[in-house]
Structures are given as C-alpha cells and as structure tokens.
Write an enzyme that holds these catalytic residues in place. Structure first.
Site, mmCIF file in Angstrom:
data_model
loop_
_atom_site.group_PDB
_atom_site.id
_atom_site.type_symbol
_atom_site.label_atom_id
_atom_site.label_comp_id
_atom_site.label_asym_id
_atom_site.label_seq_id
_atom_site.Cartn_x
_atom_site.Cartn_y
_atom_site.Cartn_z
ATOM 1 N N ALA A 68 0.813 -1.265 -0.010
ATOM 2 C CA ALA A 68 0.118 -0.045 -0.009
ATOM 3 C C ALA A 68 0.807 1.227 -0.088
ATOM 4 C CB ALA A 68 -0.863 -0.007 1.208
ATOM 5 N N GLY A 108 0.526 -5.119 0.596
ATOM 6 C CA GLY A 108 -0.648 -5.014 -0.318
ATOM 7 C C GLY A 108 -0.466 -5.515 -1.596
ATOM 8 N N GLU A 111 -0.612 -9.087 -1.405
ATOM 9 C CA GLU A 111 -2.411 -9.378 -1.065
ATOM 10 C C GLU A 111 -3.079 -9.124 -2.600
ATOM 11 O OE1 GLU A 111 -2.129 -6.543 2.078
ATOM 12 O OE2 GLU A 111 -3.639 -8.113 3.017
ATOM 13 N N GLU A 131 4.090 -5.998 7.299
ATOM 14 C CA GLU A 131 3.135 -5.080 7.678
ATOM 15 C C GLU A 131 3.537 -4.894 9.438
ATOM 16 O OE1 GLU A 131 2.026 -6.849 5.298
ATOM 17 O OE2 GLU A 131 0.717 -5.957 4.152
#
Ligand code: 3HC
Ligand code: NAI
Length: 698
Positions: A68, A108, A111, A131
């Site tokens: 992210a 992310g 993911e 994370e």
C-alpha cells in the site's frame, strides 16, 4: 502488440493476441496509490469486456507492487476504488488472471497477487507481508489468504517477522506456481506463455479464498498457537502488532473466510489508528529521510570502494571488517603485532562459525577476503581506511599522519571514534577533505546504526560515499556534526548523569533499570554497565571512592564478568538479583555526600531519565549537529534500543506535548540545578508556537 491504452495515470493496458496485460508504472516501488487501485480495477474490467481470454498483471520498473502507499495512511478516506474491490474484480474475473512478479511483492502487493488465479515469478523475486514492521497487519485479506496457501506455521513466522522469502521458498511453500529463469525482462514472455497455456488447457480459476486443506490442519490446534506465542514473547515484548497478526491467523484456521476477514478488518483498524503504528510508520520514513543530506546533490561522484583497510582488530575493528566482507568487499586488517592480529582474526572466525546463517563454506569464503598484516603500508591500495584503535587523541593523530603518508590520493580516511573531535584528527593530515567519522556501534557486525560524523572540511564526495557505503553494508546511516559524543552518546550521557544522581537520592538501580525496561528498552543503564564491565577505564591505584562506580570496583564488584556489579549474578543462569550490599554502599556514599535519601516515584524516574535527553536533543538541533529532528530518532531507535513503537525521543516528546515537558524541565531545573536541566531555547520556542521536534529541520 497493439497500441497500449492508458487506463489511469499509472496503469496501462496492452494486448498480446488473446492476452491482455494490465501494466502498473508507479515509480519508485509501484505502491498501491489511489490511481494504481483505480487503474487495476478499470484495467481488469476493460480487459474482460474487450474479450481477453486471460489477463496478466505485471509491473514496470524495479519491482512488483511493494505494498500500500504508506504515505496515504492516516490521510482520511481513500480516493477512488478500495483495494478490496480491485481484489474482487481479479478473483471473480471470468478469465484466468496471472500475477507476474519481479523485485519484491510485499504487503498489499502480495495481497493483490494472492487474488490472481496463478502467480509466476522470476528467480530473484522476493515475497513478504512486512506490515508487522509498520505496527500493522496485512489488511487486504493477506492474513486469511497466506495461511491457505503456505499453511499456518509458515504464515505465523512470515507475518510476525515480516521476513521476505525467495522464489524457491515461495514455490516450495505453495505461494507461487512457477519460477521463471532469467532476468525480469524474460518475465513478460513467460507470463504470456503461462496465460496462453491456462487458456488452451482450460486451467481452473483457482481462488485462494476457497482453499481449505492447509488451514484445516491447524483447526482447533490451540497448542500450536500457545507454543508459537511463547517462542516469540521475548523478541516482541511491548509490540501490539505481532499478537494481532497471530489472532488473525487463528481466525483463518478456525473461521470461515468471510468471518476471518471481519476479524482482520477490525484488528487492522485498531492498529492503524493507534500510536504504535503511527510511530513505526514515522520511523520508516525517518530512516529514508536520513539518507538525504541538504546540499549534497544526488549525482555527487562517489569514491569507488573496492578494497577497505581497517586499523585495529579489537572489539570494533573485527566487527567492522565483517560488514564489508559480508558484501564481498576485501579487507586488509592491520594490528600492532602478530599476537593481537591472530587474536582479532580468531574472534572474527568464531563469530562466523557461531552464526547459524553462515555455512562452513561461506565462513572460508569470507575469511579468505580478509588479509591480516602488521604493516600499515599494506593500506596503500585501499580505497578507504577505517581506524579503530584505542580512544586516545594523540594516538589517533599520529596514526592519521601515517595514513596521510601511506594512502593513495582520494582514499577516504575514517575514524571510528565514539566521542573525539574529528576535526582535530583531520587537521594533522594534508587532506582534511578526505577525513570523516564513521561511528559504528558494538557489536559492529550486528548493530544497525552507523553514525557518520562530518568534519568541517569533509568533501561532498566523502560525505556521499560514507552514506552510500553504509547502505551497501546494510546499515541505517545518519550524518551528524562534530561535538563531544555526537548525537547518541551526548544524549546518553544526560540520561546516565541523572540515573547516577537518582540512586543517591533514594531510587535503587533496579528501580531505574526497571522503569526503562517497562518503557521498552532492552535494559537500563545499570544492567548495561554491569554487562560492559564496571572496571572499564578504572585504575586501582588512582581510585579514590569519588563515584559509586569506583566504590563498587574497590569492593571487588566488576560487573557480570565476576558475577558481582550493581547486581549479583547467578553463576549458572546469569539471572540478576538486586544486592543489599550494593544498596548499603550507595546509602553510605550518599550520606558522605550529604544527600538525604527519599522515595523516588517511577514517574519521576522516567521524567528525569528522558526529559534531559529531549532537552539535549533540542540543543543538538539548535547547534545543527543533527540535520533534522527525525535523524535523532533514527539514531536512538537503531543504536540505543529506544522502542520503535515509541518512535524515538523527538517523536515521543511531541506525543507527550512540548509545553508539558518544558514545564517539567523548568521545575526540575529549579529544584535540582545542573547544566543539563538548562532549558533549550529551541524547545521553549517550539513549545510556545505549537511546533514539533520530529519535523524540525534547522
Ligand atoms: N509506500 C510509499 N512509499 C514507499 C513505500 C510504500 N509502501 N515503499 C517504499 N516507498 C518509498 C520510500 O519512502 C522511498 O522514497 P524516497 O526515495 O522518497 O525516500 C522510495 O520508495 C524507495 O524506497 P527505499 O529507499 O526503501 O528503496 P529500497 O530499494 O531500499 O527498498 C522496498 C525497496 C524493499 C520496497 C522498501 O522500500 C520497503 O520495504 N518498502 C515498504 C514495504 C512495505 O512495508 N509494504 C507494506 C506496506 S503496508 C500495506 O501494504 C498494508 C496493506 O496490508 C493494506
Ligand atoms: P579495543 O581495545 O578492543 O581494540 C583496539 C585495537 O587497536 C587493539 O586490538 C589494539 O591492539 C589495536 N591498536 C592499538 N594501537 C594500534 C596501532 N598503533 N596500530 C595497530 N593497532 C593498534 O578497542 P575498541 O573497543 O575496539 O575501540 C576502538 C575504537 O572504537 C575506539 O576509538 C572506541 O572509542 C571506538 N568505539 C568503541 C565502541 C565499543 O563499544 N567498544 C563503540 C563505538 C566506537
């Protein structure tokens, strides 16, 4: 290939026969900024509508999506589509979606890849859910999908450490479906070939969320989680995120997918809005900001460091040498005699042999990169020499005079001094522009911090080279200016002075240590002194009972090494116990000094240990010894065990409130006196104007 179509400012759509490629181009690391999410969503939708028979998601530049966009966190509602909508579009696509991975698929980014039906990667690619290192957990389904592919034990390990795994490990563990030999350029063709095969062989549209076999193996196995928690307890003490990651994986094992997602969402939000993650995200950007030195252009020419010299093979020299040979740079170590050299080299060898990550073959390869010598003229062909002899100005100056004679023009000459004036050392050479401080921390092969000390005359190229070489050897580098103790030790000194003072006033060493331990430091000052040895720099003949430390040495208390210091140590377990004899010695000493003992509260201990550090940090900024407030925090987190979930002393002070701290400092200054309680004008002015230390840059 037909003409590419721009889908968003960072995503384009390409077509190769029946296959559409959704290509992300968001340098430097293809983070999932809002326009990437929007582009991925629109790209997948459009490719399907355009009749593609399969879709490849691939990235330009140096890496697959690395996560992210952390800079968007805490910035209110996200623009454009959310990540979950992108993932659903991929997972529910009516044609096979293949993620083609090079560089790092992290957070992310991984993911997203987990929502493709298949994943192919180049050999050099790395995968991880890091994370936890930002005080978070994977918040886009990663906690539920990763264990479904790799199993619960591996997911626990990966998610609580944030470790990046290789393509080989990922293939073995079931995370990816194919590895492509060759460089990232080969990936595009290989991914298209895989996609064509998926079409011709009618491969199923495998959704990770539907898989159950691997998580079922851990269902109801509470003991697995109990054991895992116990195994990581010491390492993760004080951190919230590792525990929350574990709870999500428990949910993956025991609950249906959507219920697990709900657990993930709730815990993610709790972490994201909490102070620990805010501090850890701040620390991430602080480390990167520290690399930027005002006035030093990005394209400053660097010294090409192909061979390094290290003078002194003692505690520091050996460890410093290891850093360079670990990345393949040969090192010449020079000692004053053969015995000291043999001793130093044997310690290096033992360190390698003890390390579980080094194979016997690697030990030999690394030792072969080290050349031992007792003749400084062997530094003649070194591009850089680091001096690590005793902390003595006269000795260091005589050595730099010699290095000036021996070393080739343009070679970088560094001192590992922990407190001496780098300018005075540089001044004895004919080339002060080549001289700089490189302050490694002990053990130098382990500790992350490198405090580089810029002399008044250090050239731009020398400054830039020390930062670049620091990165190359895996250090977190911070550039500071010359003053006694530089940034870290100068602030540590303030803390130590107050700790000494408080034990005379009635706090015990164990109380002081415990307050810092509970705050999150690995140990307090008295345990640390015992570990280092109380008799460092102590000379029996010159000892005059003038400090507690001298008194302890005079009473045969040398620290952990002889089982007796501020504490008494169990000879088998090394467990420390407070000793009434020490408390009596301190009491007697206090009486001799006319100090009346009293109860000191833990709150007072904390304030008196840490507020002088904040004050000193502000003075360091005033004097421009540190470039920015966040650099001070990088020093403390990476060199002195400041808990990263509290950001560092500057970030922490801002979170308490500078006005509150100024009020307390004024109070202590009035009641206690002492130069280190003299209020920093910068701190006072920032407190008055509502400014911050962590964002201050002079
Ligand atoms: N978001 C925003 N910026 C990022 C970023 C991210 N995820 N990752 C890196 N950057 C920026 C850095 O700040 C730096 O910017 P700068 O040049 O202006 O200083 C630039 O990208 C290059 O980064 P590095 O200097 O770190 O480059 P390296 O090549 O040394 O390392 C990397 C590359 C391994 C990708 C490293 O940057 C990294 O570890 N990044 C963070 C990865 C991460 O933690 N991902 C998870 C994010 S959280 C998440 O995904 C939540 C999700 O679950 C919902
Ligand atoms: P040390 O005493 O373990 O090692 C010094 C080595 O230098 C010895 O092996 C000695 O034989 C050698 N030496 C002395 N004079 C020499 C000469 N003229 N030629 C060649 N070799 C010579 O000391 P340590 O702890 O390694 O410290 C070295 C430097 O690093 C000091 O400046 C110290 O302040 C600094 N430093 C030390 C840290 C620590 O925790 N020990 C941390 C950070 C910096």
């Amino acid at each position: 290939m037909s003409e590419p179509i721009t889908v968003s400012e960072s995503v384009r759509l390409e077509r190769e026969g029946d296959i559409s490629l959704v290509v992300v181009a968001n340098p430097p690391v293809n983070a999932l900024s809002w326009h990437v999410r929007q582009g991925l969503f629109d790209g997948i939708t459009r490719a399907t509508n355009d009749g593609a028979k399969a879709i490849v998601v691939i990235c330009d530049g140096r890496t697959f999506i690395a996560g992210a966009d952390i800079s968007e966190f805490g910035g209110g509602a996200p623009h454009a589509v959310g990540l979950q909508e992108v993932q659903t579009a991929m997972e529910d696509a009516s044609v096979p979606v293949i993620a083609a991975i090079h560089g790092t698929a992290l957070g992310g980014g991984l993911e997203v890849a987990l929502c493709a039906h298949y994943r192919v990667a180049v050999t050099s690619a790395k995968f991880g859910l890091p994370e936890v290192n930002l005080g978070l957990l994977p918040g886009a389904g990663g906690t539920q999908r990763l264990p479904r592919l790799v199993g619960v034990p591996k997911a626990l390990e990966m998610m609580t450490t944030g470790r990046h795994i290789s393509s080989v490990e990922a293939l073995d563990g079931g995370l990816i479906d194919d590895v492509v030999d060759g460089d990232p350029a080969a990936l595009r063709d290989a991914a298209i070939a895989f996609a064509n095969r998926a079409v011709t062989e009618d491969l199923p549209l495998l959704r990770v969320r539907d898989r159950d076999e691997k998580v079922a193996q851990a269902r109801g196995d509470d003991q697995l989680f109990v054991d895992f928690r116990r195994g990581i307890a010491r390492k993760t003490r004080g951190f919230l995120a590792p525990e929350y990651n574990i709870q999500c994986i428990e949910a993956a094992a025991n609950l249906p997918f959507d219920a697990g997602l709900k657990v993930e969402g709730k815990l993610f939000m709790e972490l994201m809005t909490g102070p620990q993650s805010a501090a850890q995200r701040y620390a991430f950007f602080a480390e990167r900001a520290a690399n930027k030195i005002p006035g030093i252009a990005k394209d400053t020419s660097l010294i090409d460091v192909r061979k390094v010299g290290v003078l002194g093979a003692g505690t520091m020299g050996g460890g410093i040498a290891m850093n360079f040979v670990n990345v393949g740079i040969p090192v010449t170590i020079v000692e004053r005699d053969a015995a000291a050299l043999d001793m130093g080299l044997s310690v290096v060898r033992k360190n390698y042999e003890r390390s579980r990550s080094t194979t016997a073959e690697q030990v030999e390869q690394r030792m072969a990169l080290i050349t031992g010598s007792i003749d400084k003229s062997d530094f003649a062909d070194c591009d850089m020499v680091i001096e690590a002899v005793f902390e003595d100005m006269a000795l260091k100056q005589s050595i730099f005079r010699e290095l000036d004679e021996i070393c080739k023009p343009g070679a970088l000459l560094a001192s590992n001094t922990s407190a001496l004036d780098v300018n005075e050392i540089a001044a004895v050479t004919s080339r002060p522009e080549s001289v700089i401080g490189m302050h490694f921390f002990s053990p130098a092969n382990v500790m992350k911090l490198l405090e580089n000390v810029r002399g008044a005359k250090s050239s731009d190229s020398v400054v830039a080279t020390t930062m670049a070489i620091g990165k190359k050897i895996g250090k977190v580098s911070v550039m500071v200016g010359v003053c006694p103790g530089f940034v870290g030790n100068r602030m540590l000194f303030m803390r130590g002075a107050e700790a000494e003072r408080m034990i005379l006033e009635g706090a015990t060493p164990a109380q002081v240590d415990n307050v810092l331990y509970e705050f999150g430091f690995p140990m307090g000052p008295f345990s640390m002194s015992d570990l280092a040895g109380l008799d460092i720099g102590w000379k029996e003949q010159a000892s005059s009972s003038s400090t507690i430390r001298e008194v302890l040495c005079e009473n045969g208390r040398r620290g952990q090494k002889n089982g007796r210091g501020y504490y008494t140590y169990d000879s088998d377990t090394r467990a420390a116990t407070p000793d009434p004899e020490v408390e009596q010695l301190i009491k007697d000493f206090a009486v001799g000094q006319g100090i009346e003992q009293r109860d000191v509260t833990d709150q007072e201990v904390l304030e008196r240990l840490l507020y002088p550090m904040v004050n000193e940090g502000a003075k360091i900024l005033e004097e421009k010894i540190a470039i920015r407030g966040s650099d001070i925090d990088v020093v403390w987190v990476n060199g002195y065990g400041w808990p990263v979930y509290r950001g560092g002393p500057m970030h922490w002070a801002d979170s308490i409130g500078l006005a509150e701290i100024v009020g307390k400092i004024e109070g202590y200054s009035a009641s206690l006196g002492g130069g280190h309680w003299e209020l920093s004008p910068l701190l006072q002015s920032l407190a008055g104007s509502g400014g911050q230390l962590q964002t201050y840059s002079g």
